[in-house]
Scaffold this motif. Sequence first.
Motif, PDB file in Angstrom:
ATOM      1  N   ASP A  51      -3.120  35.620  80.287  1.00  0.00           N
ATOM      2  CA  ASP A  51      -3.679  36.010  81.575  1.00  0.00           C
ATOM      3  C   ASP A  51      -3.720  34.824  82.531  1.00  0.00           C
ATOM      4  O   ASP A  51      -4.342  34.896  83.582  1.00  0.00           O
ATOM      5  CB  ASP A  51      -5.084  36.591  81.399  1.00  0.00           C
ATOM      6  N   GLY A  52      -3.060  33.734  82.169  1.00  0.00           N
ATOM      7  CA  GLY A  52      -3.046  32.546  83.006  1.00  0.00           C
ATOM      8  C   GLY A  52      -4.152  31.558  82.692  1.00  0.00           C
ATOM      9  O   GLY A  52      -4.126  30.424  83.173  1.00  0.00           O
ATOM     10  N   GLU A  53      -5.108  31.973  81.869  1.00  0.00           N
ATOM     11  CA  GLU A  53      -6.167  31.069  81.420  1.00  0.00           C
ATOM     12  C   GLU A  53      -6.074  30.781  79.934  1.00  0.00           C
ATOM     13  O   GLU A  53      -6.445  29.704  79.474  1.00  0.00           O
ATOM     14  CB  GLU A  53      -7.541  31.669  81.728  1.00  0.00           C
ATOM     15  N   ARG A  54      -5.586  31.760  79.178  1.00  0.00           N
ATOM     16  CA  ARG A  54      -5.464  31.619  77.734  1.00  0.00           C
ATOM     17  C   ARG A  54      -4.204  32.344  77.271  1.00  0.00           C
ATOM     18  O   ARG A  54      -3.737  33.282  77.946  1.00  0.00           O
ATOM     19  CB  ARG A  54      -6.704  32.197  77.027  1.00  0.00           C
ATOM     20  N   VAL A  55      -3.668  31.896  76.160  1.00  0.00           N
ATOM     21  CA  VAL A  55      -2.538  32.582  75.542  1.00  0.00           C
ATOM     22  C   VAL A  55      -3.010  33.077  74.175  1.00  0.00           C
ATOM     23  O   VAL A  55      -3.637  32.331  73.412  1.00  0.00           O
ATOM     24  CB  VAL A  55      -1.298  31.670  75.426  1.00  0.00           C
ATOM     25  N   ILE A  56      -2.738  34.344  73.904  1.00  0.00           N
ATOM     26  CA  ILE A  56      -3.237  34.985  72.689  1.00  0.00           C
ATOM     27  C   ILE A  56      -2.049  35.426  71.847  1.00  0.00           C
ATOM     28  O   ILE A  56      -1.096  36.034  72.354  1.00  0.00           O
ATOM     29  CB  ILE A  56      -4.132  36.186  73.045  1.00  0.00           C
ATOM     30  N   GLU A  77      -7.554  25.449  70.801  1.00  0.00           N
ATOM     31  CA  GLU A  77      -7.984  26.745  70.289  1.00  0.00           C
ATOM     32  C   GLU A  77      -9.306  27.147  70.917  1.00  0.00           C
ATOM     33  O   GLU A  77     -10.259  26.368  70.973  1.00  0.00           O
ATOM     34  CB  GLU A  77      -8.122  26.709  68.765  1.00  0.00           C
ATOM     35  N   GLN A  78      -9.360  28.419  71.386  1.00  0.00           N
ATOM     36  CA  GLN A  78     -10.554  28.961  72.010  1.00  0.00           C
ATOM     37  C   GLN A  78     -11.336  29.867  71.052  1.00  0.00           C
ATOM     38  O   GLN A  78     -12.548  29.856  71.040  1.00  0.00           O
ATOM     39  CB  GLN A  78     -10.174  29.744  73.269  1.00  0.00           C
ATOM     40  N   THR A 116     -13.990  35.564  74.371  1.00  0.00           N
ATOM     41  CA  THR A 116     -14.719  35.107  73.185  1.00  0.00           C
ATOM     42  C   THR A 116     -14.087  35.525  71.865  1.00  0.00           C
ATOM     43  O   THR A 116     -14.391  34.942  70.825  1.00  0.00           O
ATOM     44  CB  THR A 116     -16.156  35.638  73.218  1.00  0.00           C
ATOM     45  N   GLY A 117     -13.238  36.548  71.886  1.00  0.00           N
ATOM     46  CA  GLY A 117     -12.671  37.072  70.650  1.00  0.00           C
ATOM     47  C   GLY A 117     -13.594  38.010  69.897  1.00  0.00           C
ATOM     48  O   GLY A 117     -13.250  38.481  68.813  1.00  0.00           O
ATOM     49  N   LYS A 118     -14.770  38.316  70.453  1.00  0.00           N
ATOM     50  CA  LYS A 118     -15.699  39.213  69.788  1.00  0.00           C
ATOM     51  C   LYS A 118     -15.242  40.662  69.924  1.00  0.00           C
ATOM     52  O   LYS A 118     -14.720  41.066  70.957  1.00  0.00           O
ATOM     53  CB  LYS A 118     -17.104  39.048  70.370  1.00  0.00           C
ATOM     54  N   GLN A 119     -15.440  41.420  68.854  1.00  0.00           N
ATOM     55  CA  GLN A 119     -15.022  42.818  68.867  1.00  0.00           C
ATOM     56  C   GLN A 119     -15.861  43.633  69.846  1.00  0.00           C
ATOM     57  O   GLN A 119     -17.079  43.577  69.828  1.00  0.00           O
ATOM     58  CB  GLN A 119     -15.138  43.403  67.465  1.00  0.00           C
ATOM     59  N   VAL A 120     -15.172  44.391  70.707  1.00  0.00           N
ATOM     60  CA  VAL A 120     -15.841  45.302  71.645  1.00  0.00           C
ATOM     61  C   VAL A 120     -15.866  46.706  71.057  1.00  0.00           C
ATOM     62  O   VAL A 120     -16.870  47.400  71.111  1.00  0.00           O
ATOM     63  CB  VAL A 120     -15.134  45.283  73.016  1.00  0.00           C
ATOM     64  N   TRP A 121     -14.749  47.137  70.519  1.00  0.00           N
ATOM     65  CA  TRP A 121     -14.696  48.403  69.803  1.00  0.00           C
ATOM     66  C   TRP A 121     -13.510  48.424  68.849  1.00  0.00           C
ATOM     67  O   TRP A 121     -12.584  47.629  68.966  1.00  0.00           O
ATOM     68  CB  TRP A 121     -14.662  49.618  70.741  1.00  0.00           C
ATOM     69  N   ARG A 122     -13.580  49.330  67.892  1.00  0.00           N
ATOM     70  CA  ARG A 122     -12.507  49.534  66.919  1.00  0.00           C
ATOM     71  C   ARG A 122     -12.444  51.023  66.602  1.00  0.00           C
ATOM     72  O   ARG A 122     -13.469  51.651  66.334  1.00  0.00           O
ATOM     73  CB  ARG A 122     -12.756  48.713  65.651  1.00  0.00           C
TER      74      ARG A 122
END
Length: 474
Positions: free
Chosen positions: A123-128, A145-146, A190-196
């Motif tokens: 997104d221009g700030e981080r690469v995943i 690493e973020q 943050t990498g935290k799960q929002v939903w699954r």
Amino acid sequence: MRAIQSSIIAIATLVAMAMNISGANWPQFRGPNGLSIGEGAEPPTHFGPESNVLWSVDLPAGNSSPIVWSNRIFLTTYDKTKIETLCLDRRDGKILWRQTAPATKFESAHKLSGPATPTPVTDGERVIVYFGSVGLLAYDLDGREQWRKPLNQPLVEFGSGSSPIIAGELVILICDQDDGSFLLALDKRTGKQVWRVERPEFRRAFATPLVWRHDDSEELVVPGSVWLTSYRPKDGAELWRYSGTSRVATSSPVIGDGLLFNACWNIGGDAGAKLTMPPFEEFAAENDRNKDAKISREEVPAGPVRDRFTQMDINRDGFVSPAEWQMMREMFDKAENAVIAIKPGGHGDITKSHLVWKSTRSLPYVSSPLFFRGRVFTVKNGGLFSCYDAVTGSVVYQDERLDAGGDYYSSAVAVGQKIFVASQQGVMLVIVPGDELKVLARNRLGEPVMATPAIVDGKLYVRTATKLFAFGTK
């Protein structure tokens, strides 16, 4: 003061020109919004290892496609000892940084694939990045690493194929496999799960989801085995599903002219060539030699069903139970191969209500369809190119030979008045998007091509088996 401001603007313009940077980016698999369409100038028509090469760089193995943000290129690699994320300078191909993923054991993969197949997203700030051997990893653009989200290795012997995408503040990943399929959304910061969302009825798939924005709404379209499904991005609630796609999803959808287009093909889904399986009791009466109420591979006669024994043996115990047999039997019964167009606004089962048109000939296997200039283009293995009117589905031309045979795993990309598509054998075709097939060039790159190219600022970035090329006019 005006003179000073003018000087500053002039200097900034010169710097931007020198750095070869514009507002155009290629941030994910198949570029902006997954549409495979570039902006601005066209790359040259003729190019190759000795022609119109701005630079090339040797790379370890990997099928992930290059993505571009500003003056940086990101991709992933595998060299049998480690899997890495690489960042290259877009101006000269120099490697700016590389980060090794914390893998202790590499996932199994098809001989044409490997542990570095999913394409990164930024997104221009981080690469995943996603590795089936590890899970999801996020870095800032300087390689720090973020966050990381460990995930179990997918239960499929062909390895991972679906790439992560970004939808607003979420990272979306589809993990369809032989058992335990799910759709995952994480907070991109943050990498935290929002939903699954669990998808127990879905089996292995290798396609990438698509965000479809229309009528002031947004939905997440996910190709899967037998069904094409739409979810609400904010919470993963299912919106609709279309029944009648191939048994394995390997091609990603695209949108245009207010419609959604999906192409799918797999063995056993063609009308007139459907694979069928008898009820378990009937099959076992003739083939279960030791009468243990389960089927071993040796008890299945040679043929397409036996070839898919590992897909039926979900728990990997070496046998197919009655329930496992019935699951595969139903999938063969429901599977269909086609290029389809879907209109928006659906809810529930839209199989009949929202299908606009459908074509069952000349179907691509892995190469995704391209919407460009009011047309839908597909390429079938063997080098057969087809073109449809996007709104009506009427055939403009079909099964036209490209005179570049072999399989096609790379997806077509386009800009200006040119379409670029590469065969696995390493022939990059340049095609005019007109009313009849017109091939401007067949550029031989000298190596196999599995990855999808990126187009930015009149330059074409192509990953071959051992190199990354930047083609353009000097």
